[in-house]
Write a protein that holds these residues in place. Structure first.
Motif, PDB file in Angstrom:
ATOM      1  N   TYR A  63     -29.616  47.455 -88.185  1.00  0.00           N
ATOM      2  CA  TYR A  63     -28.896  46.773 -87.119  1.00  0.00           C
ATOM      3  C   TYR A  63     -28.606  45.333 -87.543  1.00  0.00           C
ATOM      4  O   TYR A  63     -29.401  44.708 -88.239  1.00  0.00           O
ATOM      5  CB  TYR A  63     -29.707  46.752 -85.823  1.00  0.00           C
TER       6      TYR A  63
ATOM      7  N   PHE B 106     -25.582  48.474 -84.140  1.00  0.00           N
ATOM      8  CA  PHE B 106     -25.922  49.542 -85.079  1.00  0.00           C
ATOM      9  C   PHE B 106     -24.995  49.528 -86.281  1.00  0.00           C
ATOM     10  O   PHE B 106     -23.773  49.540 -86.125  1.00  0.00           O
ATOM     11  CB  PHE B 106     -25.833  50.887 -84.349  1.00  0.00           C
TER      12      PHE B 106
ATOM     13  N   GLN C  51     -27.496  54.792 -90.180  1.00  0.00           N
ATOM     14  CA  GLN C  51     -28.792  55.445 -90.178  1.00  0.00           C
ATOM     15  C   GLN C  51     -28.899  56.366 -91.391  1.00  0.00           C
ATOM     16  O   GLN C  51     -27.927  57.067 -91.721  1.00  0.00           O
ATOM     17  CB  GLN C  51     -28.985  56.264 -88.897  1.00  0.00           C
TER      18      GLN C  51
ATOM     19  N   ARG D 152     -26.370  59.274 -92.154  1.00  0.00           N
ATOM     20  CA  ARG D 152     -26.187  60.307 -91.145  1.00  0.00           C
ATOM     21  C   ARG D 152     -25.210  59.861 -90.048  1.00  0.00           C
ATOM     22  O   ARG D 152     -24.463  60.658 -89.510  1.00  0.00           O
ATOM     23  CB  ARG D 152     -27.538  60.667 -90.552  1.00  0.00           C
ATOM     24  N   GLN D 153     -25.296  58.591 -89.700  1.00  0.00           N
ATOM     25  CA  GLN D 153     -24.398  58.048 -88.688  1.00  0.00           C
ATOM     26  C   GLN D 153     -24.027  56.632 -89.101  1.00  0.00           C
ATOM     27  O   GLN D 153     -24.810  55.950 -89.769  1.00  0.00           O
ATOM     28  CB  GLN D 153     -25.071  58.008 -87.310  1.00  0.00           C
TER      29      GLN D 153
ATOM     30  N   LEU E 289     -32.003  43.807 -88.830  1.00  0.00           N
ATOM     31  CA  LEU E 289     -33.190  44.523 -88.388  1.00  0.00           C
ATOM     32  C   LEU E 289     -33.176  45.945 -88.922  1.00  0.00           C
ATOM     33  O   LEU E 289     -32.143  46.625 -88.904  1.00  0.00           O
ATOM     34  CB  LEU E 289     -33.251  44.562 -86.864  1.00  0.00           C
TER      35      LEU E 289
ATOM     36  N   GLN F 227     -38.471  61.481 -81.264  1.00  0.00           N
ATOM     37  CA  GLN F 227     -37.599  61.157 -82.384  1.00  0.00           C
ATOM     38  C   GLN F 227     -36.509  60.161 -82.019  1.00  0.00           C
ATOM     39  O   GLN F 227     -35.919  59.537 -82.900  1.00  0.00           O
ATOM     40  CB  GLN F 227     -36.951  62.428 -82.934  1.00  0.00           C
ATOM     41  N   GLU F 228     -36.250  59.999 -80.717  1.00  0.00           N
ATOM     42  CA  GLU F 228     -35.208  59.056 -80.307  1.00  0.00           C
ATOM     43  C   GLU F 228     -35.745  57.623 -80.224  1.00  0.00           C
ATOM     44  O   GLU F 228     -34.985  56.687 -80.009  1.00  0.00           O
ATOM     45  CB  GLU F 228     -34.629  59.472 -78.952  1.00  0.00           C
ATOM     46  N   THR F 229     -37.052  57.462 -80.379  1.00  0.00           N
ATOM     47  CA  THR F 229     -37.667  56.141 -80.243  1.00  0.00           C
ATOM     48  C   THR F 229     -37.748  55.470 -81.611  1.00  0.00           C
ATOM     49  O   THR F 229     -38.280  56.040 -82.557  1.00  0.00           O
ATOM     50  CB  THR F 229     -39.068  56.269 -79.628  1.00  0.00           C
ATOM     51  N   GLN F 230     -37.228  54.266 -81.682  1.00  0.00           N
ATOM     52  CA  GLN F 230     -37.192  53.529 -82.938  1.00  0.00           C
ATOM     53  C   GLN F 230     -38.111  52.313 -82.869  1.00  0.00           C
ATOM     54  O   GLN F 230     -38.183  51.627 -81.854  1.00  0.00           O
ATOM     55  CB  GLN F 230     -35.760  53.094 -83.250  1.00  0.00           C
ATOM     56  N   TYR F 231     -38.788  52.062 -83.985  1.00  0.00           N
ATOM     57  CA  TYR F 231     -39.716  50.948 -84.100  1.00  0.00           C
ATOM     58  C   TYR F 231     -39.159  49.980 -85.145  1.00  0.00           C
ATOM     59  O   TYR F 231     -38.763  50.387 -86.230  1.00  0.00           O
ATOM     60  CB  TYR F 231     -41.103  51.453 -84.487  1.00  0.00           C
TER      61      TYR F 231
END
Lengths: 117, 115
Positions: free
Chosen positions: B35, B45, B48, B55-56, B90, B101-105
């Protein structure tokens, strides 16, 4: 496409009091998630709380809780018993499945929270 | 449990130069997202990576490219730097194998200044 709007650029709260940060979002997806992240001056983006859109029950994490109003597309964060360490930028974010097993976050512009001793 | 790490913490470059930023994901994570956060804004964004492939991708020009290694670490490369590329970059990690899996750290970020 997703959009996230935080209409309060700055907020302040007295130590030990309660404050609510507002967030609205828009998405065409049925499977999505909502988050609040905290970014102190150290810059590290810290996950505060997570809400699955399919769950009606509001998420809570200790002093942090959300008010999730799905029909209104509203997702506010309530901080109880505010502490000096809560002072930071708070970002609301949404995440929806974007294909190929991928989720990407869309952030609002943030709310700067000040805590007054 | 090691969190997401990024290097370097700060970087100063001049216009036209190229830069490489590095990220190691949280232990157990296999997906890395990048990011860009301009001053006073929320993160945007970039792209990824999963299984060493992009992928995206967000709305960023081809000057922004990346790579993921077999150990899941990742690099972000920016060519032909512009003044507008000055930002906090970031890195965030997640795991496609986990229920969240949708949670990002996030890592601590790399502050890039382009002069």
């Amino acid at each position: 496409a997703q959009t996230v709007t935080q209409s309060q650029p700055e907020m302040s709260v007295q130590e030990a009091e309660t404050v609510t940060l507002s967030c609205t979002y828009d998405t065409s997806e049925s499977d999505y998630y909502l988050f609040w992240y905290k970014q102190p001056p150290s810059r590290q983006m810290i996950l505060v709380i997570r809400q699955e859109a399919y769950k009606q029950q509001n998420a809570t994490e200790n002093r942090f809780s959300v008010n999730f109003q799905k029909a209104a597309k509203s997702f506010s964060l309530k901080i109880s018993d505010s502490q000096l360490g809560d002072a930071a930028m708070y970002f609301c974010a949404s995440s929806a499945y974007s294909g190929a097993g991928s989720y990407q976050l869309t952030f609002g512009k943030g709310t700067k929270l000040s805590v007054i001793p | 449990d090691a969190g997401v790490t990024q290097s370097p913490t700060h970087l100063i470059k001049t216009r036209g130069q190229q830069v490489t930023l590095r990220c190691s994901p949280k232990s157990g994570h296999d997906t890395v997202s990048w990011y860009q956060q301009a001053l006073g804004q929320g993160p945007q964004f970039i792209f990824q990576y999963y299984e060493e492939e992009e992928r995206q991708r967000g709305n960023f020009p081809d000057r922004f490219s990346g790579h993921q290694f077999p150990n899941y670490s990742s690099e972000l490369n920016v060519n032909a730097l512009l003044l507008g590329d000055s930002a906090l970059y970031l890195c965030a990690s997640s795991s496609h194998m986990r229920l969240d899996q949708e949670t990002q750290y996030f890592g601590p970020g790399t502050r890039l200044l382009v002069l």
